[in-house]
Design a protein around this motif. Structure first.
Motif, PDB file in Angstrom:
ATOM      1  N   MET A   1       2.636  -0.852  -5.837  1.00  0.00           N
ATOM      2  CA  MET A   1       3.962  -0.404  -5.480  1.00  0.00           C
ATOM      3  C   MET A   1       4.292  -0.780  -4.040  1.00  0.00           C
ATOM      4  N   LEU A   2       3.319  -0.579  -3.147  1.00  0.00           N
ATOM      5  CA  LEU A   2       3.585  -0.901  -1.745  1.00  0.00           C
ATOM      6  C   LEU A   2       3.863  -2.390  -1.573  1.00  0.00           C
ATOM      7  N   ALA A   3       3.126  -3.226  -2.288  1.00  0.00           N
ATOM      8  CA  ALA A   3       3.370  -4.664  -2.197  1.00  0.00           C
ATOM      9  C   ALA A   3       4.786  -4.996  -2.654  1.00  0.00           C
ATOM     10  N   SER A   4       5.245  -4.336  -3.696  1.00  0.00           N
ATOM     11  CA  SER A   4       6.601  -4.579  -4.211  1.00  0.00           C
ATOM     12  C   SER A   4       7.668  -4.116  -3.233  1.00  0.00           C
ATOM     13  N   LEU A   5       7.400  -3.035  -2.516  1.00  0.00           N
ATOM     14  CA  LEU A   5       8.384  -2.475  -1.584  1.00  0.00           C
ATOM     15  C   LEU A   5       8.298  -3.093  -0.188  1.00  0.00           C
ATOM     16  N   TYR A   6       7.271  -3.884   0.051  1.00  0.00           N
ATOM     17  CA  TYR A   6       7.044  -4.425   1.397  1.00  0.00           C
ATOM     18  C   TYR A   6       8.215  -5.277   1.878  1.00  0.00           C
ATOM     19  N   THR A   7       8.846  -6.011   0.980  1.00  0.00           N
ATOM     20  CA  THR A   7       9.927  -6.914   1.399  1.00  0.00           C
ATOM     21  C   THR A   7      11.313  -6.292   1.314  1.00  0.00           C
ATOM     22  N   SER A   8      11.502  -5.340   0.391  1.00  0.00           N
ATOM     23  CA  SER A   8      12.828  -4.711   0.286  1.00  0.00           C
ATOM     24  C   SER A   8      12.749  -3.442  -0.562  1.00  0.00           C
ATOM     25  N   PRO A   9      13.685  -2.525  -0.343  1.00  0.00           N
ATOM     26  CA  PRO A   9      13.746  -1.317  -1.172  1.00  0.00           C
ATOM     27  C   PRO A   9      14.045  -1.676  -2.627  1.00  0.00           C
ATOM     28  N   LEU A  10      13.582  -0.838  -3.543  1.00  0.00           N
ATOM     29  CA  LEU A  10      13.834  -1.042  -4.962  1.00  0.00           C
ATOM     30  C   LEU A  10      14.273   0.267  -5.599  1.00  0.00           C
TER      31      LEU A  10
ATOM     32  N   GLN B   1      20.950   7.624  -8.827  1.00  0.00           N
ATOM     33  CA  GLN B   1      20.087   6.460  -8.599  1.00  0.00           C
ATOM     34  C   GLN B   1      19.086   6.793  -7.495  1.00  0.00           C
ATOM     35  N   THR B   2      17.825   6.584  -7.790  1.00  0.00           N
ATOM     36  CA  THR B   2      16.764   6.807  -6.816  1.00  0.00           C
ATOM     37  C   THR B   2      16.305   5.459  -6.294  1.00  0.00           C
ATOM     38  N   THR B   3      16.209   5.352  -4.971  1.00  0.00           N
ATOM     39  CA  THR B   3      15.754   4.118  -4.340  1.00  0.00           C
ATOM     40  C   THR B   3      14.546   4.432  -3.463  1.00  0.00           C
ATOM     41  N   TYR B   4      13.538   3.582  -3.568  1.00  0.00           N
ATOM     42  CA  TYR B   4      12.313   3.744  -2.797  1.00  0.00           C
ATOM     43  C   TYR B   4      12.230   2.648  -1.745  1.00  0.00           C
ATOM     44  N   SER B   5      11.741   3.023  -0.569  1.00  0.00           N
ATOM     45  CA  SER B   5      11.506   2.044   0.487  1.00  0.00           C
ATOM     46  C   SER B   5      10.195   2.387   1.178  1.00  0.00           C
ATOM     47  N   ILE B   6       9.552   1.376   1.716  1.00  0.00           N
ATOM     48  CA  ILE B   6       8.286   1.584   2.406  1.00  0.00           C
ATOM     49  C   ILE B   6       8.581   2.023   3.841  1.00  0.00           C
ATOM     50  N   THR B   7       7.800   2.949   4.350  1.00  0.00           N
ATOM     51  CA  THR B   7       7.967   3.420   5.727  1.00  0.00           C
ATOM     52  C   THR B   7       7.228   2.478   6.682  1.00  0.00           C
ATOM     53  N   ASP B   8       7.469   2.635   7.971  1.00  0.00           N
ATOM     54  CA  ASP B   8       6.723   1.850   8.951  1.00  0.00           C
ATOM     55  C   ASP B   8       5.225   2.138   8.830  1.00  0.00           C
ATOM     56  N   PHE B   9       4.883   3.418   8.628  1.00  0.00           N
ATOM     57  CA  PHE B   9       3.481   3.796   8.421  1.00  0.00           C
ATOM     58  C   PHE B   9       2.921   3.114   7.174  1.00  0.00           C
ATOM     59  N   GLY B  10       3.714   3.071   6.111  1.00  0.00           N
ATOM     60  CA  GLY B  10       3.292   2.412   4.875  1.00  0.00           C
ATOM     61  C   GLY B  10       3.067   0.929   5.074  1.00  0.00           C
ATOM     62  N   LYS B  11       3.966   0.272   5.817  1.00  0.00           N
ATOM     63  CA  LYS B  11       3.810  -1.165   6.098  1.00  0.00           C
ATOM     64  C   LYS B  11       2.549  -1.425   6.899  1.00  0.00           C
ATOM     65  N   LYS B  12       2.334  -0.612   7.920  1.00  0.00           N
ATOM     66  CA  LYS B  12       1.155  -0.785   8.773  1.00  0.00           C
ATOM     67  C   LYS B  12      -0.119  -0.580   7.957  1.00  0.00           C
TER      68      LYS B  12
END
Length: 79
Positions: free
Chosen positions: A1-10, A51-62
């Motif tokens: 999931m994190l890999a999918s969200l790394y480039t853009s929210p889904l 509609q629910t949208t998920y995005s990765i946080t800065d902590f998640g990216k790091k």
């Protein structure tokens, strides 16, 4: 999931399709990631429908980046 969200929210449906998860698994995984601070959850209405949208946080990216680095280092050591 994190890999999918790394480039853009889904949206929920987009992330579910990418991850090929059942509804129950999606709920469990996204809740755990949210509780750990890896993702943010945004709930809106689009065309009068929820509609629910998920995005990765800065902590998640790091954290994800560090995990990928660790995997790459492990692969390099084991060549």
């Amino acid at each position: 999931m994190l890999a999918s969200l790394y480039t853009s929210p889904l949206t929920y449906n987009q992330l579910k399709k990418v991850c090929q998860c059942a509804d129950g698994a999606m709920t469990n995984h996204t809740n755990k990631l949210y509780e750990a601070g890896f993702i943010d959850v945004k709930k809106d209405f689009v065309n009068k429908r929820p509609q629910t949208t998920y995005s990765i946080t800065d902590f998640g990216k790091k954290s994800f980046f560090e995990f990928v680095q660790l995997l790459n280092e492990s692969l390099e050591r084991n060549k």
